[in-house]
Design a protein around this motif. Structure first.
Motif, PDB file in Angstrom:
ATOM      1  N   ALA A 235       0.941  -1.106  -0.096  1.00 54.21           N
ATOM      2  CA  ALA A 235      -0.044  -0.015  -0.045  1.00 54.21           C
ATOM      3  C   ALA A 235       0.913   1.325   0.200  1.00 54.21           C
ATOM      4  CB  ALA A 235      -0.790  -0.086   0.981  1.00 54.21           C
ATOM      5  N   ALA A 236       1.894   1.026   0.297  1.00 52.98           N
ATOM      6  CA  ALA A 236       3.006   2.174   0.359  1.00 52.98           C
ATOM      7  C   ALA A 236       2.633   3.259  -0.777  1.00 52.98           C
ATOM      8  CB  ALA A 236       4.390   2.000   0.435  1.00 52.98           C
ATOM      9  N   PRO A 237       2.831   2.885  -1.979  1.00 58.09           N
ATOM     10  CA  PRO A 237       2.702   4.066  -2.916  1.00 58.09           C
ATOM     11  C   PRO A 237       1.607   4.790  -2.770  1.00 58.09           C
ATOM     12  CG  PRO A 237       3.324   1.847  -3.749  1.00 58.09           C
ATOM     13  CD  PRO A 237       2.914   1.644  -2.764  1.00 58.09           C
ATOM     14  N   ASP A 238       0.351   4.345  -2.374  1.00 59.41           N
ATOM     15  CA  ASP A 238      -0.994   5.092  -2.076  1.00 59.41           C
ATOM     16  C   ASP A 238      -1.176   5.931  -0.903  1.00 59.41           C
ATOM     17  OD1 ASP A 238      -1.550   4.174  -4.830  1.00 59.41           O
ATOM     18  OD2 ASP A 238      -1.949   2.028  -3.942  1.00 59.41           O
ATOM     19  N   LEU A 239      -0.094   5.665  -0.260  1.00 60.44           N
ATOM     20  CA  LEU A 239      -0.338   6.538   1.197  1.00 60.44           C
ATOM     21  C   LEU A 239       0.129   7.996   1.156  1.00 60.44           C
ATOM     22  CD1 LEU A 239       1.457   3.897   3.787  1.00 60.44           C
ATOM     23  CD2 LEU A 239      -1.345   4.509   3.501  1.00 60.44           C
ATOM     24  N   ASP A 240      -0.787   8.608   1.732  1.00 60.05           N
ATOM     25  CA  ASP A 240      -0.201  10.107   1.649  1.00 60.05           C
ATOM     26  C   ASP A 240       0.577  10.564   2.745  1.00 60.05           C
ATOM     27  OD1 ASP A 240      -2.208  10.484  -0.409  1.00 60.05           O
ATOM     28  OD2 ASP A 240      -4.036  11.136   1.040  1.00 60.05           O
ATOM     29  N   CYS A 241       1.811  10.119   2.563  1.00 62.02           N
ATOM     30  CA  CYS A 241       2.835  10.441   3.596  1.00 62.02           C
ATOM     31  C   CYS A 241       4.167  10.392   3.068  1.00 62.02           C
ATOM     32  CB  CYS A 241       2.817   9.336   4.678  1.00 62.02           C
ATOM     33  SG  CYS A 241       3.440   7.808   4.373  1.00 62.02           S
ATOM     34  N   ASP A 242       5.146  11.013   3.521  1.00 65.72           N
ATOM     35  CA  ASP A 242       6.551  11.013   3.159  1.00 65.72           C
ATOM     36  C   ASP A 242       7.282   9.750   3.585  1.00 65.72           C
ATOM     37  OD1 ASP A 242       6.190  14.020   2.022  1.00 65.72           O
ATOM     38  OD2 ASP A 242       5.594  14.253   4.277  1.00 65.72           O
ATOM     39  N   LEU A 246       8.365   0.385   8.815  1.00 67.63           N
ATOM     40  CA  LEU A 246       7.720  -0.565   8.943  1.00 67.63           C
ATOM     41  C   LEU A 246       8.958  -1.449   9.973  1.00 67.63           C
ATOM     42  CD1 LEU A 246       7.020  -2.041   5.508  1.00 67.63           C
ATOM     43  CD2 LEU A 246       5.407  -0.823   7.112  1.00 67.63           C
ATOM     44  N   VAL A 247       8.516  -1.910  11.081  1.00 68.82           N
ATOM     45  CA  VAL A 247       9.158  -2.425  12.371  1.00 68.82           C
ATOM     46  C   VAL A 247       8.774  -4.080  12.479  1.00 68.82           C
ATOM     47  CG1 VAL A 247      10.139  -2.301  14.581  1.00 68.82           C
ATOM     48  CG2 VAL A 247       9.456  -0.259  13.284  1.00 68.82           C
ATOM     49  N   THR A 248       9.612  -4.737  12.273  1.00 68.02           N
ATOM     50  CA  THR A 248       9.250  -6.158  12.409  1.00 68.02           C
ATOM     51  C   THR A 248       9.687  -6.670  13.703  1.00 68.02           C
ATOM     52  OG1 THR A 248      11.159  -7.232  11.460  1.00 68.02           O
ATOM     53  CG2 THR A 248       9.537  -6.504   9.877  1.00 68.02           C
ATOM     54  N   GLY A 249       9.867  -8.071  13.940  1.00 71.13           N
ATOM     55  CA  GLY A 249      10.713  -8.414  14.959  1.00 71.13           C
ATOM     56  C   GLY A 249      11.555  -9.658  14.972  1.00 71.13           C
ATOM     57  N   VAL A 252      10.128 -12.559  12.939  1.00 71.13           N
ATOM     58  CA  VAL A 252       9.539 -12.180  11.596  1.00 71.13           C
ATOM     59  C   VAL A 252      10.382 -12.495  10.308  1.00 71.13           C
ATOM     60  CG1 VAL A 252       8.098 -10.501  10.615  1.00 71.13           C
ATOM     61  CG2 VAL A 252       7.778 -10.776  12.893  1.00 71.13           C
ATOM     62  N   LYS A 253       9.979 -13.195   9.506  1.00 68.54           N
ATOM     63  CA  LYS A 253      10.806 -13.427   8.277  1.00 68.54           C
ATOM     64  C   LYS A 253      10.292 -13.055   7.301  1.00 68.54           C
ATOM     65  CE  LYS A 253      13.469 -17.438  10.294  1.00 68.54           C
ATOM     66  NZ  LYS A 253      13.275 -16.997  11.853  1.00 68.54           N
ATOM     67  N   LEU A 254      10.287 -11.901   6.773  1.00 72.29           N
ATOM     68  CA  LEU A 254       9.642 -11.134   5.454  1.00 72.29           C
ATOM     69  C   LEU A 254      10.751 -10.475   4.800  1.00 72.29           C
ATOM     70  CD1 LEU A 254       6.255  -9.656   6.792  1.00 72.29           C
ATOM     71  CD2 LEU A 254       6.612 -11.665   5.419  1.00 72.29           C
ATOM     72  N   ASP A 255      10.616 -10.599   3.276  1.00 74.96           N
ATOM     73  CA  ASP A 255      11.765 -10.106   2.551  1.00 74.96           C
ATOM     74  C   ASP A 255      11.197  -8.588   2.370  1.00 74.96           C
ATOM     75  OD1 ASP A 255      13.794  -9.728   0.844  1.00 74.96           O
ATOM     76  OD2 ASP A 255      13.041 -10.471  -0.704  1.00 74.96           O
ATOM     77  N   LEU A 256      11.320  -7.685   3.317  1.00 72.04           N
ATOM     78  CA  LEU A 256      10.734  -6.500   3.011  1.00 72.04           C
ATOM     79  C   LEU A 256      12.156  -5.399   2.970  1.00 72.04           C
ATOM     80  CD1 LEU A 256       7.789  -6.340   5.343  1.00 72.04           C
ATOM     81  CD2 LEU A 256       7.916  -6.757   2.961  1.00 72.04           C
ATOM     82  N   ALA A 257      12.324  -4.813   1.819  1.00 70.62           N
ATOM     83  CA  ALA A 257      13.497  -3.825   1.636  1.00 70.62           C
ATOM     84  C   ALA A 257      13.217  -2.664   1.806  1.00 70.62           C
ATOM     85  CB  ALA A 257      14.048  -4.183   0.337  1.00 70.62           C
ATOM     86  N   SER A 258      14.092  -2.011   2.251  1.00 69.33           N
ATOM     87  CA  SER A 258      13.714  -0.384   2.349  1.00 69.33           C
ATOM     88  C   SER A 258      14.048   0.024   1.166  1.00 69.33           C
ATOM     89  CB  SER A 258      14.843   0.354   3.365  1.00 69.33           C
ATOM     90  OG  SER A 258      14.799  -0.037   4.776  1.00 69.33           O
ATOM     91  N   SER A 259      13.380   1.496   0.750  1.00 64.57           N
ATOM     92  CA  SER A 259      13.439   1.960  -0.476  1.00 64.57           C
ATOM     93  C   SER A 259      13.010   3.454  -0.270  1.00 64.57           C
ATOM     94  CB  SER A 259      12.490   1.370  -1.487  1.00 64.57           C
ATOM     95  OG  SER A 259      11.229   1.322  -1.255  1.00 64.57           O
ATOM     96  N   PRO A 260      13.107   4.367  -1.356  1.00 72.00           N
ATOM     97  CA  PRO A 260      12.809   5.804  -1.045  1.00 72.00           C
ATOM     98  C   PRO A 260      11.214   5.702  -0.479  1.00 72.00           C
ATOM     99  CG  PRO A 260      13.825   5.538  -3.231  1.00 72.00           C
ATOM    100  CD  PRO A 260      13.712   4.135  -2.761  1.00 72.00           C
ATOM    101  N   GLY A 261      11.284   6.300   0.516  1.00 72.67           N
ATOM    102  CA  GLY A 261      10.000   6.385   1.457  1.00 72.67           C
ATOM    103  C   GLY A 261       9.696   5.417   2.148  1.00 72.67           C
ATOM    104  N   ILE A 262      10.246   4.051   2.302  1.00 75.24           N
ATOM    105  CA  ILE A 262      10.045   3.319   3.021  1.00 75.24           C
ATOM    106  C   ILE A 262      11.441   2.837   3.888  1.00 75.24           C
ATOM    107  CG2 ILE A 262       9.372   0.658   2.993  1.00 75.24           C
ATOM    108  CD1 ILE A 262       7.777   0.948   0.308  1.00 75.24           C
ATOM    109  N   ILE A 263      11.103   2.692   4.975  1.00 77.62           N
ATOM    110  CA  ILE A 263      12.164   2.349   6.018  1.00 77.62           C
ATOM    111  C   ILE A 263      11.902   0.993   6.846  1.00 77.62           C
ATOM    112  CG2 ILE A 263      13.534   3.166   8.105  1.00 77.62           C
ATOM    113  CD1 ILE A 263      13.079   6.014   7.396  1.00 77.62           C
ATOM    114  N   CYS A 264      12.521  -0.031   6.445  1.00 77.19           N
ATOM    115  CA  CYS A 264      12.333  -1.311   7.265  1.00 77.19           C
ATOM    116  C   CYS A 264      13.562  -1.320   8.536  1.00 77.19           C
ATOM    117  CB  CYS A 264      12.459  -2.460   6.176  1.00 77.19           C
ATOM    118  SG  CYS A 264      11.211  -2.269   4.867  1.00 77.19           S
ATOM    119  N   LYS A 265      12.900  -1.690   9.548  1.00 78.96           N
ATOM    120  CA  LYS A 265      13.898  -2.091  10.846  1.00 78.96           C
ATOM    121  C   LYS A 265      13.418  -3.553  11.305  1.00 78.96           C
ATOM    122  CE  LYS A 265      16.011   2.061  11.157  1.00 78.96           C
ATOM    123  NZ  LYS A 265      17.277   2.274  11.178  1.00 78.96           N
TER     124      LYS A 265
END
Length: 385
Positions: A235-242, A246-249, A252-265
């Motif tokens: 949903a990130a591209p459609d969110l009205d935010c800068d 995303l904070v996992t634990g 949690v094993k998910l292949d989520l990568a940081s990109s411009p506008g998305i920070i994964c921790k």
């Protein structure tokens, strides 16, 4: 004074509370040791400097976003053995460490172990009468398990010197048999919201602009938040935010990568600071997360784990406070999620209510008061009967 802390290792909320207590007890000059399992053990072992002993693992089963108590019961045929094995390990750790008091956060074999060994035990729990079935849902098997679990917890609680409920006064019903040892302390948090830096100062320190619109999502330590994280990433591209954080634990094993506008921790020890610098939060509905949201006054969307009555209870309470809206995990889509978040980002009433709730929770000094109760339990003498 020596304190042994044994948090339930499912998720990260119990561990977070125990770390907050450990920090406060160390400030008072006490020595602490941890014992846990699962996410709790992994978090303490990988992301803290505390010494931690490993206990036998207890597991819950279900699909992504959904907990299945009946399947868990079927898969837990060895539960009595695990329970006795845990008592054995707890006994060994207690004899080696020789604590003055043991603090159990929702790990219910501990009061039995402590009573046998004659060690004071303090129980931390946000739910002394847990439910396994959703309201108005008739299931004889779950009702049988629920009644048995409630009786067990009530009996075990009577073995404790003190019981701490880390929430505001009368937020949960308390069985009459144990009311004389229950204390509502308010939230037990790793950071004091009243002494934290301002939102502006935190953004400057972490490298965010003061005018950026920031949405943060956190799902704790279990796999049950995988679906929510995946949908938010879509949903990130459609969110009205800068920025979307995303904070996992640890588990949690998910292949989520940081990109411009998305920070994964993967883990944030200073998560309350990240929460405070955000404009809006999306989360599951664990109790510790709920208390952090209320204490910081952050408008939120809560998505309880499906078939998890405790999380639904937490989310409903936050919705009643007016600080959060609730969405069902089972019917969630990435488009529906983005539309809901965008709408709530503009909700002025949600923001006003969040500020009011923050003022209510600011009256409590939960971590400090809980630490005092733990220390006093050593000197209280004879156990309550």
């Amino acid at each position: 004074m020596k304190v042994l802390l044994i948090p339930c290792g499912i998720g990260m909320g119990h561990t977070s509370r125990s770390v907050a207590l450990a920090q406060k007890l160390e400030e008072m000059g006490d020595e602490v040791l941890f014992a846990s399992y699962g996410s709790g053990y992994q978090t303490l072992n990988e992301y803290s400097d505390y010494n931690v002993e490993e206990l036998p693992t207890i597991k819950f089963y279900g699909s992504s976003g959904e907990l299945n108590f009946k399947h868990t019961a079927r898969k837990s045929i060895d539960a009595p053995y695990i329970f006795l094995k845990s008592i054995y390990h707890e006994s060994r750790i207690i004899k080696e460490f020789n604590p003055d008091v043991v603090v159990s956060d929702s790990h219910y074999s501990v009061p039995i172990t402590c009573r046998v060994l004659g060690i004071p035990c303090v129980l931390v729990s946000n739910d002394l009468a847990p439910e396994l079935k959703e309201e108005n849902h008739k299931d004889i098997t779950l009702e049988y398990l629920e009644n048995g679990l409630q009786r067990f917890i009530k009996d075990v609680s009577r073995l404790c010197h003190s019981i701490i409920i880390p929430d505001i006064e009368n937020s949960y019903p308390v069985p009459s048999q144990i009311k004389n040892r229950v204390n509502f302390t308010g939230p037990i948090l790793k950071m004091n919201p009243q002494s934290m830096e301002s939102k502006k100062e935190l953004r400057k320190r972490f490298g965010f602009g003061s005018s950026e619109k920031i949405v943060m999502a956190t799902v704790g330590g279990s796999q049950f938040g995988n679906k929510l994280l995946s949908l938010l990433h879509q949903a990130a591209p459609d969110l009205d935010c800068d920025q979307l954080i995303l904070v996992t634990g640890p588990q949690v094993k998910l292949d989520l990568a940081s990109s411009p506008g998305i920070i994964c921790k993967r883990f944030l020890g200073d998560i309350m600071e990240w929460m405070k610098l955000s404009d809006f939060l999306v989360s599951l509905a664990g109790h510790t997360t709920s208390m952090e949201i209320a204490s910081l006054g952050i408008p939120s969307l809560m998505v309880p784990i499906e078939n998890h009555p405790e999380q639904m209870k937490n989310a409903t309470k936050m919705e009643r406070y007016g600080i959060a809206q609730v969405e069902k995990m089972g019917t969630l889509t990435s488009q529906g999620l983005s539309e809901r978040i965008n709408s709530l980002l503009k909700d002025q009433d949600l923001q006003k209510n969040a500020a009011s709730v923050r003022n209510i929770f600011s009256q409590y000094k939960g971590t400090e008061d809980a630490a005092s109760i733990i220390r006093n339990s050593v000197n209280n003498g004879k156990l309550l009967e």
